[in-house]
Design an enzyme around this catalytic site. Structure first.
Site, PDB file in Angstrom:
ATOM      1  N   HIS A   1      35.277  36.905  40.299  1.00 53.86           N
ATOM      2  CA  HIS A   1      35.875  35.575  40.447  1.00 53.86           C
ATOM      3  C   HIS A   1      34.856  34.493  40.785  1.00 53.86           C
ATOM      4  O   HIS A   1      35.223  33.333  40.903  1.00 53.86           O
ATOM      5  CB  HIS A   1      36.952  35.634  41.526  1.00 53.86           C
ATOM      6  CG  HIS A   1      36.364  35.952  42.873  1.00 53.86           C
ATOM      7  ND1 HIS A   1      35.782  37.160  43.160  1.00 53.86           N
ATOM      8  CD2 HIS A   1      36.235  35.214  43.995  1.00 53.86           C
ATOM      9  CE1 HIS A   1      35.324  37.147  44.394  1.00 53.86           C
ATOM     10  NE2 HIS A   1      35.592  35.977  44.931  1.00 53.86           N
ATOM     11  N   ASP A   2      33.591  34.878  41.003  1.00 56.34           N
ATOM     12  CA  ASP A   2      32.556  33.894  41.335  1.00 56.34           C
ATOM     13  C   ASP A   2      31.594  33.649  40.171  1.00 56.34           C
ATOM     14  O   ASP A   2      30.696  32.815  40.279  1.00 56.34           O
ATOM     15  CB  ASP A   2      31.703  34.382  42.517  1.00 56.34           C
ATOM     16  CG  ASP A   2      32.472  34.425  43.829  1.00 56.34           C
ATOM     17  OD1 ASP A   2      33.455  33.682  43.977  1.00 56.34           O
ATOM     18  OD2 ASP A   2      32.067  35.217  44.712  1.00 56.34           O
TER      19      ASP A   2
ATOM     20  N   ASP B   1      33.692  41.096  52.033  1.00 56.39           N
ATOM     21  CA  ASP B   1      33.101  39.806  51.658  1.00 56.39           C
ATOM     22  C   ASP B   1      31.821  39.520  52.449  1.00 56.39           C
ATOM     23  O   ASP B   1      31.794  39.700  53.675  1.00 56.39           O
ATOM     24  CB  ASP B   1      34.152  38.718  51.939  1.00 56.39           C
ATOM     25  CG  ASP B   1      33.807  37.377  51.331  1.00 56.39           C
ATOM     26  OD1 ASP B   1      33.718  37.306  50.093  1.00 56.39           O
ATOM     27  OD2 ASP B   1      33.640  36.401  52.086  1.00 56.39           O
TER      28      ASP B   1
ATOM     29  N   ASP C   1      56.240  28.994  39.557  1.00 61.15           N
ATOM     30  CA  ASP C   1      55.677  27.882  40.344  1.00 61.15           C
ATOM     31  C   ASP C   1      54.222  27.599  39.958  1.00 61.15           C
ATOM     32  O   ASP C   1      53.565  26.757  40.574  1.00 61.15           O
ATOM     33  CB  ASP C   1      55.806  28.143  41.851  1.00 61.15           C
ATOM     34  CG  ASP C   1      55.010  29.352  42.297  1.00 61.15           C
ATOM     35  OD1 ASP C   1      54.401  30.033  41.438  1.00 61.15           O
ATOM     36  OD2 ASP C   1      54.984  29.630  43.518  1.00 61.15           O
TER      37      ASP C   1
ATOM     38  N   ASP D   1      40.652  42.790  50.005  1.00 65.17           N
ATOM     39  CA  ASP D   1      39.450  42.025  50.283  1.00 65.17           C
ATOM     40  C   ASP D   1      39.399  41.794  51.790  1.00 65.17           C
ATOM     41  O   ASP D   1      40.369  41.324  52.380  1.00 65.17           O
ATOM     42  CB  ASP D   1      39.531  40.674  49.549  1.00 65.17           C
ATOM     43  CG  ASP D   1      38.199  40.223  49.015  1.00 65.17           C
ATOM     44  OD1 ASP D   1      37.250  40.145  49.822  1.00 65.17           O
ATOM     45  OD2 ASP D   1      38.106  39.934  47.813  1.00 65.17           O
TER      46      ASP D   1
ATOM     47  N   GLU E   1      30.115  43.213  49.471  1.00 63.36           N
ATOM     48  CA  GLU E   1      29.440  42.150  48.726  1.00 63.36           C
ATOM     49  C   GLU E   1      28.249  41.748  49.580  1.00 63.36           C
ATOM     50  O   GLU E   1      28.422  41.250  50.688  1.00 63.36           O
ATOM     51  CB  GLU E   1      30.364  40.960  48.500  1.00 63.36           C
ATOM     52  CG  GLU E   1      29.697  39.914  47.619  1.00 63.36           C
ATOM     53  CD  GLU E   1      30.172  38.494  47.876  1.00 63.36           C
ATOM     54  OE1 GLU E   1      30.083  37.674  46.971  1.00 63.36           O
ATOM     55  OE2 GLU E   1      30.623  38.204  49.006  1.00 63.36           O
TER      56      GLU E   1
HETATM   57  O1  TEU Z   1      31.077  34.957  47.982  1.00 54.58           O
HETATM   58  C1  TEU Z   1      29.864  34.920  48.674  1.00 54.58           C
HETATM   59  C2  TEU Z   1      28.785  34.330  47.960  1.00 54.58           C
HETATM   60  O2  TEU Z   1      27.649  34.763  48.065  1.00 54.58           O
HETATM   61  C3  TEU Z   1      29.086  33.147  47.158  1.00 54.58           C
HETATM   62  O3  TEU Z   1      28.581  32.046  47.826  1.00 54.58           O
HETATM   63  C4  TEU Z   1      28.467  33.272  45.861  1.00 54.58           C
HETATM   64  O4  TEU Z   1      27.076  33.244  45.988  1.00 54.58           O
HETATM   65  C5  TEU Z   1      28.918  32.124  45.066  1.00 54.58           C
HETATM   66  O5  TEU Z   1      30.314  32.164  45.000  1.00 54.58           O
HETATM   67  C6  TEU Z   1      28.386  32.205  43.696  1.00 54.58           C
HETATM   68  O6  TEU Z   1      28.816  31.069  43.057  1.00 54.58           O
HETATM   69  C7  TEU Z   1      32.173  35.394  48.673  1.00 54.58           C
HETATM   70  C8  TEU Z   1      33.412  35.301  47.809  1.00 54.58           C
HETATM   71  O7  TEU Z   1      33.268  36.167  46.696  1.00 54.58           O
HETATM   72  C9  TEU Z   1      33.606  33.870  47.411  1.00 54.58           C
HETATM   73  O8  TEU Z   1      34.679  33.724  46.515  1.00 54.58           O
HETATM   74  C10 TEU Z   1      33.850  33.088  48.688  1.00 54.58           C
HETATM   75  O9  TEU Z   1      33.935  31.734  48.370  1.00 54.58           O
HETATM   76  C11 TEU Z   1      32.728  33.295  49.703  1.00 54.58           C
HETATM   77  O10 TEU Z   1      32.391  34.659  49.861  1.00 54.58           O
HETATM   78  C12 TEU Z   1      33.174  32.821  51.054  1.00 54.58           C
HETATM   79  O11 TEU Z   1      34.142  33.685  51.571  1.00 54.58           O
HETATM   80 CA    CA Z   2      54.421  32.360  41.635  1.00 55.47          CA
END
Ligand code: TEU
Ligand code: CA
Length: 553
Positions: free
Chosen positions: A319-320, A198, A26, A99, A250
């Site tokens: 992932h950020d 988080d 999918d 998470d 984090e």
């Molecule tokens: O990220 C927190 C955070 O500080 C982000 O705003 C970070 O500074 C930004 O992604 C950098 O580009 C956590 C998670 O890792 C993120 O994926 C989420 O979007 C966020 O919290 C809200 O839950």
């Molecule tokens: Ca799938």
């Protein structure tokens, strides 16, 4: 090695489930997909996987907006699938951590739905403007713009530090932590060995008065690392003790002092934190203002954290963040760069975290326009830039360099269609985010077959690290940190990195090395051939561009 806890000796691998492996075609990665790839992780030497959110969610922020903490999103599978994952991972010696996103919930969560209608006990689960004097206030959020959203049902506004569908939980209401405790126990009882927490140092807001006007995050003095948050972390610690589980927080805008406050064992709060300081070298105030990356500044920050923080996390990707090879490496020598970064990651003191795809040196996306971007943060910022009439070229430049989608492209498993991320029988479905077109060259299968690949290098160095007490527990000393090279010592090991496009004569650092040494480990890269073994100890020897070596006294 006797003094370290199990999670201090572990190598941790972050899975972004949406992008890892799709089992049912999918276009969305899922838990059965993860199970099918566990052998890859075992072979790599991984001890723990951290799963980015797999809970029920409307996916406005890909699962960081949770609508039910105790169920699995159908995109990812079922609770049975999850339990099977725990078992299958365990059978391979791998633990799973989840998470934990408890600063905010999705506005689709039942708590929010009842709260907005004023139904008890949920009425005060969130920060509403009709119960807090002086609100809405002037605070600004992490994704840009105001932190307040009007809700027609309640006739009041609610606080959201992140996207408008992520409403902040109100920890002044004791019932909120009772809910958190239930969630923690629910997953711990299923065999989860810990949590990545988080944005966990912003949980508690002391009051909702206006903040001092700032360029970013006006209002943050009302919630950054406050005593109220430390209290919550202590309560979480007490719950986890009975399970031999750990936490990694984090934590935003923390310095080394605050990192210690949050993690010193005697304070009984978190076990470790992700700091951001080393990830901010190439930005001015906010990441959208991109500036040149300097290795000497990067190493200086890393070294300070090594010296000042009792136990560190080690990470260059998640992932950020953009891909580290693209961001910190050389355009000319990307393969060598990926191996040099692996060497740095795995020889510092702390617990290393590898983000999916980092072990094969995946790169930033190669999209040409906004049409391919899915990330809520990038879309929000793009909207704000458009409102400010920023020219199209500049807007795209800002997004392209730092968009979180750089790291979120599907995992590249092989050179078949869609990089083997999904089966594509009828050709109808497509991956939720486009695959990087370099997948024919950069993929797991090709690297498994190539003993000189980035993947093999990670594997060998992880194995080596686990055998060497000095790399786990040894002290850290920075001996040289210039724009071109870095030399540091861990116990009896000397790690020398040539992070430049030119060769480096060993004689440049000869006086900093012990009189006799052997080469314990060295990178070899097709893009920058190098000397090895005895040749490296010889007078006049030099490192190839982006070569890294571990010398042993
Ligand atoms: O990220 C927190 C955070 O500080 C982000 O705003 C970070 O500074 C930004 O992604 C950098 O580009 C956590 C998670 O890792 C993120 O994926 C989420 O979007 C966020 O919290 C809200 O839950
Ligand atoms: Ca799938």
């Amino acid at each position: 090695m006797g003094n370290l806890a199990w999670w201090q000796k572990a190598v941790i691998y972050q899975i972004y489930p949406r992008s890892f492996a799709d089992s049912n075609g999918d276009g969305i990665g899922d838990i059965p997909g993860i199970i099918s790839k566990l052998d890859h992780l075992r072979d790599l030497g991984i001890d723990v996987i951290w799963l980015s959110p797999v809970y029920a969610s409307p996916n406005e922020d890909n699962g960081y907006d949770i609508s039910d903490y105790m169920s699995i999103h159908p995109d990812y599978g079922t609770m049975d699938d999850f339990e099977q994952l725990i078992r299958e991972a365990k059978a391979r010696g791998i633990s799973v951590i989840m998470d934990l996103v408890i600063n905010h919930t999705s506005t689709e969560h039942e708590w929010f739905q009842k709260s907005r209608q004023g139904i008890e006990p949920y009425k005060n689960y969130y920060y509403w403007s009709d119960t807090w004097a002086g609100t809405p206030n002037n605070w600004t959020g992490f994704f840009g713009g105001s932190c307040w959203e009007k809700d027609a049902v309640r006739g009041a506004s609610y606080l959201h530090l992140f996207a408008p569908h992520q409403a902040d939980l109100n920890y002044h209401e004791p019932k909120v932590f009772e809910e958190v405790e239930r969630i923690l126990r629910f997953w711990l009882e299923k065999g989860v060995r810990g949590f990545r927490c988080d944005v966990v140092n912003v949980l508690y807001k002391d009051n909702l008065a206006n903040g001092k006007k700032k360029l970013v995050l006006t209002g943050s003095e009302h919630y950054l690392s406050l005593p109220g948050t430390h209290d919550i972390l202590h309560k979480i610690h007490k719950i986890l003790v009975g399970y031999d589980a750990f936490t990694v927080g984090e934590t935003v805008f923390v310095d080394t002092k605050e990192a210690n406050f949050l993690t010193l064992p005697e304070r009984e709060e978190l076990n470790m934190v992700f700091g951001f300081e080393h990830m901010e070298i190439d930005q001015i105030i906010v990441k959208w203002f991109h500036t040149k990356f300097h290795w000497d500044q990067f190493v200086k920050v890393l070294a300070r954290w090594q010296k000042e923080v009792r136990w560190n996390t080690l990470y260059f990707e998640n992932h950020d963040q953009p891909r580290s090879t693209s961001r910190f490496g050389s355009k000319q020598y990307p393969e060598a760069s990926a191996k040099l970064l692996a060497t740095l990651l795995l020889t510092l003191r702390g617990t290393p975290f590898i983000f999916e795809g980092q072990e094969i040196g995946m790169r930033n996306f190669d999209y040409g326009s906004m049409d391919e971007i899915r990330d809520v943060e990038s879309l929000n910022i793009y909207g704000l830039l458009s409102k400010a009439h920023v020219p199209a070229r500049l807007k795209w430049y800002m997004i392209r360099n730092v968009s979180r989608d750089n790291a979120r492209t599907p995992m590249q498993w092989d050179d078949s269609a869609y990089a083997g991320f999904m089966e594509n029988d009828d050709g109808a479905a497509r991956p939720w985010l486009q695959v990087n077109s370099n997948y024919k060259e950069i993929n797991v299968k090709a690297q498994q077959a190539d003993p000189s690949s980035v993947l093999h290098y990670y594997k060998e160095l992880i194995r080596f690290r686990k055998e060497q007490d000095d790399l786990l527990e040894g002290d850290f000393e920075l001996l040289a940190g210039t724009a071109r090279y870095t030399l540091y010592r861990r116990g009896r090991f000397y790690i020398l990195l040539n992070h430049s496009d030119a060769p480096l004569k060993i004689s440049a650092v000869r006086k900093l090395l012990p009189s006799e040494y052997q080469v314990a480990f060295s990178t070899h890269s097709k893009d920058a051939p190098s000397d090895a073994g005895a040749a490296l100890s010889a007078k006049g020897a030099s490192l190839a561009p982006w070569q890294a070596v571990i010398l042993q006294s």
